[in-house]
Write a protein that holds these residues in place. Structure first.
Motif, PDB file in Angstrom:
ATOM      1  N   THR A  96       0.972  -1.285   0.018  1.00  0.00           N
ATOM      2  CA  THR A  96       0.036  -0.139  -0.280  1.00  0.00           C
ATOM      3  C   THR A  96       0.882   1.168  -0.067  1.00  0.00           C
ATOM      4  O   THR A  96       0.575   2.320  -0.586  1.00  0.00           O
ATOM      5  N   THR A 112      -7.867   3.978  -2.384  1.00  0.00           N
ATOM      6  CA  THR A 112      -8.702   3.112  -3.396  1.00  0.00           C
ATOM      7  C   THR A 112      -8.181   1.607  -3.316  1.00  0.00           C
ATOM      8  O   THR A 112      -8.822   0.739  -3.190  1.00  0.00           O
ATOM      9  N   TYR A 113      -6.761   1.591  -3.262  1.00  0.00           N
ATOM     10  CA  TYR A 113      -6.200   0.355  -3.225  1.00  0.00           C
ATOM     11  C   TYR A 113      -6.482  -0.556  -1.984  1.00  0.00           C
ATOM     12  O   TYR A 113      -6.869  -1.675  -2.001  1.00  0.00           O
ATOM     13  N   LYS A 131      -9.065   0.057  -0.064  1.00  0.00           N
ATOM     14  CA  LYS A 131     -10.435  -0.490  -0.161  1.00  0.00           C
ATOM     15  C   LYS A 131     -10.458  -1.675  -1.001  1.00  0.00           C
ATOM     16  O   LYS A 131     -11.263  -2.543  -0.350  1.00  0.00           O
ATOM     17  N   ILE A 132      -9.868  -1.808  -2.031  1.00  0.00           N
ATOM     18  CA  ILE A 132     -10.117  -2.992  -2.874  1.00  0.00           C
ATOM     19  C   ILE A 132      -9.483  -4.186  -1.934  1.00  0.00           C
ATOM     20  O   ILE A 132     -10.165  -5.432  -1.857  1.00  0.00           O
ATOM     21  N   GLU A 141     -12.154  -5.122   0.618  1.00  0.00           N
ATOM     22  CA  GLU A 141     -13.633  -5.661  -0.003  1.00  0.00           C
ATOM     23  C   GLU A 141     -13.231  -7.190  -0.560  1.00  0.00           C
ATOM     24  O   GLU A 141     -13.935  -7.889  -0.413  1.00  0.00           O
ATOM     25  N   ARG A 142     -12.046  -7.512  -1.222  1.00  0.00           N
ATOM     26  CA  ARG A 142     -11.788  -8.510  -1.594  1.00  0.00           C
ATOM     27  C   ARG A 142     -11.585  -9.762  -0.786  1.00  0.00           C
ATOM     28  O   ARG A 142     -12.251 -10.728  -0.847  1.00  0.00           O
ATOM     29  N   GLU A 200      -7.612 -11.795  -1.947  1.00  0.00           N
ATOM     30  CA  GLU A 200      -6.279 -11.843  -3.043  1.00  0.00           C
ATOM     31  C   GLU A 200      -5.312 -12.138  -2.268  1.00  0.00           C
ATOM     32  O   GLU A 200      -4.947 -12.317  -1.260  1.00  0.00           O
ATOM     33  N   ILE A 231      -3.736  -5.488  -9.091  1.00  0.00           N
ATOM     34  CA  ILE A 231      -4.798  -4.589  -8.250  1.00  0.00           C
ATOM     35  C   ILE A 231      -3.949  -3.132  -8.225  1.00  0.00           C
ATOM     36  O   ILE A 231      -4.819  -2.104  -8.471  1.00  0.00           O
ATOM     37  N   SER A 264      -4.849  -1.476 -11.504  1.00  0.00           N
ATOM     38  CA  SER A 264      -6.265  -0.887 -11.812  1.00  0.00           C
ATOM     39  C   SER A 264      -6.579   0.410 -11.034  1.00  0.00           C
ATOM     40  O   SER A 264      -7.617   1.013 -11.246  1.00  0.00           O
ATOM     41  N   VAL A 265      -5.750   0.806  -9.925  1.00  0.00           N
ATOM     42  CA  VAL A 265      -5.811   2.017  -9.403  1.00  0.00           C
ATOM     43  C   VAL A 265      -4.737   3.181 -10.290  1.00  0.00           C
ATOM     44  O   VAL A 265      -4.467   4.080  -9.627  1.00  0.00           O
TER      45      VAL A 265
END
Length: 226
Positions: A118, A132-133, A135-136, A139-140, A143, A151, A154-155
């Motif tokens: 992070t 954002t990272y 949070k992913i 939520e996942r 991973e 991931i 993706s941000v």
């Protein structure tokens, strides 16, 4: 009301609410959960710095410093609670949320690498990418370490630069420093939070307290500041 007396009723209300919820919560003190009859110890909270990850106004009357482990299921629950709190109080400038790392290696062997990742995202993509990272990841929950580069991409973070950063463990010392700060502040498990007020008071909160309890604490403190 003078400085100490103004807190007598609010603190009583806060403590009552958190004890009902099963927390150990004391003004400026930490009681070891294994022996609540032991003398309390003073907590030491590392000051907020420019390197911290903050959501909300730095001038907010309430700051919540959360020490968290990305692979901790209770932290996952509390992360959603803090998002709800931030949505309600952060936009009005009343509460700021500071996220710090506290990976528990014995329980979650991948959490430290994820925490370091992070910081790599933050260094390459900025504060918004960090949140954002994060949070992913919360939520996942499924991973693996091999999923992290995708991931990060993706941000908006360059995968090659990200992989180099993680492999070189550029932010290992940062995560260690956060963990040391958590221990100094009384943290013995995750999530562990410290509520700081504009008046200089510190309130430790153990565990994944539900939204209703955290909201009660915030509302009580805000009312006492009016």
């Amino acid at each position: 009301m003078d400085g100490e007396n103004k807190w007598l009723i609010p603190v009583a209300i806060i403590v009552a609410g958190l004890l009902v919820a099963g927390a150990l919560f004391y003004k400026g003190k930490v009681v070891p959960p294994t022996d609540p009859n032991q003398p309390t110890e003073e907590i030491v909270v590392a000051p907020i710095s420019a390197s911290d990850h903050v959501l909300g106004s730095p001038n907010a009357p309430i700051t919540i410093i959360e020490f968290s482990d990305i692979d901790c299921p209770f932290c996952q629950t509390f992360h959603a609670t803090m998002e709800q709190i931030t949505n309600e109080y952060g936009k009005t400038g009343q509460v700021a949320w500071v996220y710090r790392h506290f990976p528990l290696d014995q329980l979650h062997p991948n959490a430290r690498t994820k925490a370091e990742s992070t910081e790599c995202v933050a260094s390459l993509g900025g504060n918004d990418a960090f949140w954002t990272y994060l949070k992913i990841l919360f939520e996942r929950t499924d991973e693996t370490l091999t999923d992290l580069p995708a991931i990060a991409a993706s941000v908006g973070v360059d995968q090659t630069a990200f992989n180099t950063c993680v492999t070189e463990k550029r932010f290992a010392a940062r995560v260690v420093a956060d963990s040391d700060a958590a221990m100094a502040a009384g943290g013995r498990g995750t999530p562990y939070s410290i509520i700081l007020t504009a008046d200089g008071d510190e309130f430790p909160v153990n565990g994944a307290q539900p939204y209703e309890v955290v909201k009660q604490v915030i509302d009580t403190i805000l009312a006492s500041q009016e």
